[in-house]
Design a protein around this motif. Structure first.
Motif, short mmCIF file in Angstrom:
data_model
loop_
_atom_site.label_atom_id
_atom_site.label_comp_id
_atom_site.label_asym_id
_atom_site.label_seq_id
_atom_site.Cartn_x
_atom_site.Cartn_y
_atom_site.Cartn_z
N GLN A 24 -11.88 1.49 5.30
CA GLN A 24 -10.91 2.76 4.64
C GLN A 24 -10.41 2.14 3.60
O GLN A 24 -9.57 3.10 2.77
N LEU A 25 -10.06 0.81 3.33
CA LEU A 25 -9.48 0.23 1.77
C LEU A 25 -9.79 -0.18 1.22
O LEU A 25 -11.59 -0.43 1.26
N THR A 56 -5.09 -6.85 6.01
CA THR A 56 -5.25 -5.06 6.27
C THR A 56 -4.94 -5.10 7.72
O THR A 56 -5.06 -4.27 8.04
N THR A 57 -4.59 -6.23 8.60
CA THR A 57 -3.79 -6.01 10.08
C THR A 57 -3.08 -5.30 9.56
O THR A 57 -2.24 -4.50 10.77
N LYS A 66 0.66 -0.31 10.01
CA LYS A 66 1.60 0.07 9.15
C LYS A 66 1.68 1.34 8.99
O LYS A 66 2.05 2.76 8.95
N PHE A 67 0.03 1.92 8.88
CA PHE A 67 -0.48 2.86 8.00
C PHE A 67 -1.70 4.01 8.82
O PHE A 67 -2.40 4.65 8.20
N PHE A 74 -4.62 -3.18 -2.53
CA PHE A 74 -5.24 -2.80 -2.08
C PHE A 74 -4.65 -1.02 -2.06
O PHE A 74 -3.65 -1.12 -1.37
N CYS A 75 -6.34 0.14 -1.78
CA CYS A 75 -5.85 1.08 -1.96
C CYS A 75 -7.06 1.81 -1.15
O CYS A 75 -7.68 1.05 -0.79
N TYR A 76 -6.30 2.84 -0.71
CA TYR A 76 -6.79 3.63 0.00
C TYR A 76 -8.28 4.45 -0.56
O TYR A 76 -7.69 4.31 -1.42
N LEU A 77 -9.03 3.75 0.19
CA LEU A 77 -10.41 4.47 -0.42
C LEU A 77 -11.27 5.75 -1.35
O LEU A 77 -11.82 5.45 -1.89
N MET A 78 -10.58 6.17 -0.66
CA MET A 78 -9.89 7.70 -0.76
C MET A 78 -10.14 8.41 -2.06
O MET A 78 -10.23 9.38 -2.52
#
Ligand code: G7M
Length: 348
Positions: A262-263, A249-250, A255-256, A280-284
């Motif tokens: 939000q993951l 997550t860090t 980086k993004f 690991f995916c963007y939550l939305m």
């Protein structure tokens, strides 16, 4: 003839890397693939204008994707082509250039009061379709991409040992792409973070299906420790799992610029590849495979193991199998899969 639109959430036709040749996501029996053409070696160019459609394997109206079986006029053997509409860009200036430019064509269907309906033809740069070609494709690829009926398996640890594990071990799924990444033989440019500790270390890499848009961000954490799947985890793996969560997550935040909250961070059970990995995916982003009976949140897995070291050798894990797939057959012949209905049982 084209198959009817499928409304199932099927991960087979999910976003794929732009014109990626000879990829093999989620393919069983990958030992049958032509390993001389993977990412670590140069690709042979295919001429897609020579592709002849022989069958639509599935047409998914929800995902706006289609999987087609066919042949190349100038080559032997079968191919599977996956086409998928891309997500729209967020950048307003790109939207103006791509969709509301003077080069954009709008063909009017109707006007009714304040409502107008058009067919829009975006500018060339923005009207592309994600295309994945699997060539040469084996019968297993074709089966995998066909639309099938789905069934739920409630796998006890006993069923895992007696049915699932022997099947996993017998089908010698190729994990070569993972070894290539861990040994820096492929996709080095896609590595976001690496911790080389042999027990708690991992490589964080972008998933090859990621279409490079932040709102569909998709990465994988591949540990150096060899673990088959969720089923093998116990409390001794907690330092690894916590490191994947914290360092992963860090790295993504740096980086993004996306915070941990939000993951969506999860495992698949059953996975396509039996080498433990974390998504690991963007939550939305409603990524394929984020649903119950498939996804297991890393936070829940950590918490289960903190409460009970042998949780995953005790728990029933439920997952979905395709009709006629090897696991479907094995569970059915074992009597562990009920496929009868009131109609066939003549119940009152
Ligand atoms: O379902 P499962 O949890 O096994 O998911 C495997 C993931 O690995 C999928 O999200 C695939 O898109 C991803 N993947 C598969 N292959 C073959 C590759 C690859 O060669 N490179 C990368 N970066 N990701 C892959």
């Amino acid at each position: 003839m084209a198959e009817k639109c499928a409304n199932v959430n099927d991960s087979d036709c999910s976003p794929a890397k732009k014109v990626k040749l000879n990829d093999e996501d989620a393919i069983e029996n990958t030992d049958e693939r032509n390993t001389s053409e993977n990412d670590a070696t140069p690709e042979t160019e295919l001429n897609l204008s020579n592709f002849k459609v022989t069958k639509v394997l599935q047409n998914n109206c929800v995902r706006k994707s289609i999987c087609i079986k066919g042949t190349f006029e100038d080559r032997e053997g079968l191919a599977v082509v996956l086409l998928e509409q891309k997500s729209f860009p967020h950048d307003e200036s790109i939207l103006e250039k791509g969709f509301f430019d003077e080069k954009t064509l709008f063909r009017k269907h109707f006007t009714n009061d304040i409502y107008r309906n058009y067919d829009c033809f975006p500018t060339e740069e923005y009207n592309s379709i994600q295309t994945t070609v699997i060539y040469p494709a084996t019968q297993n690829h074709i089966e995998k991409y066909k639309r099938h009926e789905l069934y739920m398996i409630d796998e006890t640890y006993e069923l895992y040992q007696q049915v699932t594990l022997p099947y996993i071990e017998s089908k010698s799924l190729s994990l070569e792409w993972i070894t290539n990444i861990l040994e820096h033989k492929a996709e080095q440019e896609s590595i976001i973070y690496e911790d080389s500790d042999k027990d708690t270390g991992f490589v964080l890499i972008t998933d090859f299906k990621w279409d490079k848009q932040l709102d569909t961000l998709k990465l994988l954490a591949l540990p150096f420790q060899k673990i088959k799947s969720l089923r093998e985890l116990n409390a001794s793996h907690l330092p690894l799992l916590r490191n994947i969560r914290d360092a992963g997550t860090t790295a993504i935040s740096k980086k993004f610029n996306i915070p941990a909250s939000q993951l969506r961070i999860y495992f698949h059970y059953q996975p396509s590849y039996y080498y433990l990995h974390v998504h690991f995916c963007y939550l939305m982003f409603e990524a394929p495979g984020i649903y119950v009976a498939k996804a297991h949140l890393l936070s829940t897995v950590i918490s289960n193991l903190e409460l009970m070291s042998d949780y995953y050798t005790k728990a029933v894990l439920s997952y979905v199998v395709f009709k006629d797939s090897p696991l479907y057959e094995k569970f059915k012949s074992r009597g562990a899969l009920e496929t009868s209905t009131c109609e066939t049982l003549d119940c009152k």
